[in-house]
Design a protein around this motif. Structure first.
Motif, PDB file in Angstrom:
ATOM      1  N   UNK A 121       0.823  -1.210   0.000  1.00  0.00           N
ATOM      2  CA  UNK A 121       0.000   0.000   0.000  1.00  0.00           C
ATOM      3  C   UNK A 121       0.860   1.263   0.000  1.00  0.00           C
ATOM      4  N   UNK A 122       1.902   1.284   0.814  1.00  0.00           N
ATOM      5  CA  UNK A 122       2.752   2.472   0.911  1.00  0.00           C
ATOM      6  C   UNK A 122       3.480   2.728  -0.405  1.00  0.00           C
ATOM      7  N   UNK A 123       4.062   1.671  -0.973  1.00  0.00           N
ATOM      8  CA  UNK A 123       4.791   1.829  -2.232  1.00  0.00           C
ATOM      9  C   UNK A 123       3.861   2.278  -3.358  1.00  0.00           C
ATOM     10  N   UNK A 124       2.698   1.667  -3.451  1.00  0.00           N
ATOM     11  CA  UNK A 124       1.759   2.009  -4.523  1.00  0.00           C
ATOM     12  C   UNK A 124       1.230   3.429  -4.362  1.00  0.00           C
ATOM     13  N   UNK A 125       0.909   3.815  -3.131  1.00  0.00           N
ATOM     14  CA  UNK A 125       0.409   5.168  -2.891  1.00  0.00           C
ATOM     15  C   UNK A 125       1.468   6.205  -3.245  1.00  0.00           C
ATOM     16  N   UNK A 126       2.709   5.940  -2.866  1.00  0.00           N
ATOM     17  CA  UNK A 126       3.789   6.871  -3.186  1.00  0.00           C
ATOM     18  C   UNK A 126       4.013   7.008  -4.679  1.00  0.00           C
ATOM     19  N   UNK A 127       3.999   5.885  -5.399  1.00  0.00           N
ATOM     20  CA  UNK A 127       4.198   5.932  -6.849  1.00  0.00           C
ATOM     21  C   UNK A 127       3.026   6.617  -7.549  1.00  0.00           C
ATOM     22  N   UNK A 128       1.812   6.369  -7.065  1.00  0.00           N
ATOM     23  CA  UNK A 128       0.643   7.034  -7.651  1.00  0.00           C
ATOM     24  C   UNK A 128       0.747   8.546  -7.470  1.00  0.00           C
ATOM     25  N   UNK A 129       1.142   8.982  -6.276  1.00  0.00           N
ATOM     26  CA  UNK A 129       1.286  10.417  -6.021  1.00  0.00           C
ATOM     27  C   UNK A 129       2.397  11.017  -6.870  1.00  0.00           C
ATOM     28  N   UNK A 130       3.500  10.285  -7.007  1.00  0.00           N
ATOM     29  CA  UNK A 130       4.631  10.782  -7.796  1.00  0.00           C
ATOM     30  C   UNK A 130       4.244  10.970  -9.255  1.00  0.00           C
ATOM     31  N   UNK A 131       3.638   9.950  -9.845  1.00  0.00           N
ATOM     32  CA  UNK A 131       3.323  10.023 -11.270  1.00  0.00           C
ATOM     33  C   UNK A 131       2.152  10.962 -11.567  1.00  0.00           C
ATOM     34  N   UNK A 132       1.358  11.276 -10.554  1.00  0.00           N
ATOM     35  CA  UNK A 132       0.294  12.257 -10.779  1.00  0.00           C
ATOM     36  C   UNK A 132       0.860  13.663 -10.905  1.00  0.00           C
ATOM     37  N   UNK A 133       2.095  13.851 -10.434  1.00  0.00           N
ATOM     38  CA  UNK A 133       2.719  15.173 -10.466  1.00  0.00           C
ATOM     39  C   UNK A 133       3.814  15.284 -11.517  1.00  0.00           C
ATOM     40  N   UNK A 134       4.270  14.166 -12.042  1.00  0.00           N
ATOM     41  CA  UNK A 134       5.353  14.167 -13.028  1.00  0.00           C
ATOM     42  C   UNK A 134       4.750  13.955 -14.412  1.00  0.00           C
ATOM     43  N   UNK A 135       5.056  14.837 -15.337  1.00  0.00           N
ATOM     44  CA  UNK A 135       4.519  14.695 -16.677  1.00  0.00           C
ATOM     45  C   UNK A 135       3.112  15.244 -16.777  1.00  0.00           C
ATOM     46  N   UNK A 136       2.440  14.893 -17.835  1.00  0.00           N
ATOM     47  CA  UNK A 136       1.103  15.416 -18.082  1.00  0.00           C
ATOM     48  C   UNK A 136       0.038  14.357 -17.952  1.00  0.00           C
ATOM     49  N   UNK A 137      -1.007  14.522 -18.750  1.00  0.00           N
ATOM     50  CA  UNK A 137      -2.154  13.624 -18.678  1.00  0.00           C
ATOM     51  C   UNK A 137      -1.776  12.192 -19.036  1.00  0.00           C
ATOM     52  N   UNK A 138      -0.890  12.030 -20.019  1.00  0.00           N
ATOM     53  CA  UNK A 138      -0.506  10.679 -20.442  1.00  0.00           C
ATOM     54  C   UNK A 138       0.150   9.914 -19.300  1.00  0.00           C
TER      55      UNK A 138
END
Length: 237
Positions: A121-138
């Motif tokens: 859960x911790x790893x997935x939540x962190x990666x989801x938060x990271x990728x929501x802020x890095x890059x654009x919609x894609x």
């Protein structure tokens, strides 16, 4: 009903935009493109007719996109306020507390279950938060949403590997879902036969199954949110 009519109209205009120019958000100067020749009129009307059942089928999915965008926007605002490290700290605090409570009050087996689920859960939540802020919609569609679904789907399954009582609930239902998917969605080109011959749904197989479901589910939700942005743009778009 007015909002529904507008959404349906824009959804159909989006379909028309796939094959014809200036159908969605046409400029006030040029206006919406109209067919001029007989072949163009036939093609235009045929394409419009094909789009009607697709719009009727797609509108409920669009509503899912609106709902997903609503909650995703609020989660994104929270991530903006506390940052990716903040998300990791909050997730670690919540899951770490649950793990400690489990260690004190329950069995070693339950402690291992919650501990393993916590890592996922911790790893997935962190990666989801990271990728929501890095890059654009894609990037959000391809990575953020799948990891968010992974954070939702995998912890209970991982915990079930170590907790028989939880496994008695999750594993039979997972098996029924797997059978349905194999017999319907994957009953094309022998995909279901290949999966049955090469994979056994037991132990970590359940984890792989739900990880495999989390990825396309995340992609689907991400695409529906992107469609929602096209049909009903947010004020800041």
């Amino acid at each position: 009903m007015g909002a529904v009519r507008i959404d349906v109209t824009r959804l159909h205009d989006t379909w028309m935009e796939v094959a014809f120019p200036r159908q969605l958000d046409a400029s006030s100067v040029l206006g919406k493109w109209q067919p001029e020749t007989t072949p163009q009129r036939i093609a235009y009307k045929l394409w419009a007719a094909i789009g009607i059942p697709l719009v009727l089928f797609g509108y409920p999915l669009l509503l899912v996109g609106f709902a997903t965008r609503y909650y995703a926007t609020r989660l994104d605002s929270a991530v903006t306020r506390i940052g990716v490290l903040g998300v990791l700290l909050v997730a670690t605090l919540v899951w770490g507390t649950l793990t400690v409570i489990t260690r004190v009050q329950l069995s070693t087996e339950a402690f291992l279950a919650v501990g393993a689920a916590s890592v996922v859960a911790i790893a997935s939540a962190g990666l989801a938060a990271l990728f929501s802020k890095v890059g654009g919609r894609a990037t959000s569609v391809l990575l953020a949403y799948p990891f968010a679904m992974t954070a939702l789907f995998l912890p209970p399954v991982v915990a079930a590997l170590f907790t028989p009582s939880l496994g008695e609930v999750i594993f039979p239902n997972s098996t029924e879902l797997a059978v349905w998917i194999l017999d319907t969605l994957l009953a094309v080109g022998g995909i279901n036969d290949w999966l049955r011959a090469n994979f056994t749904l037991e132990g970590t197989g359940y984890v792989l199954m739900w990880f495999g479901l989390a990825i396309p589910t995340g992609w689907l939700l991400g695409l529906l949110v992107a469609l929602a942005d096209v049909i009903r743009p947010k004020p800041d778009d």
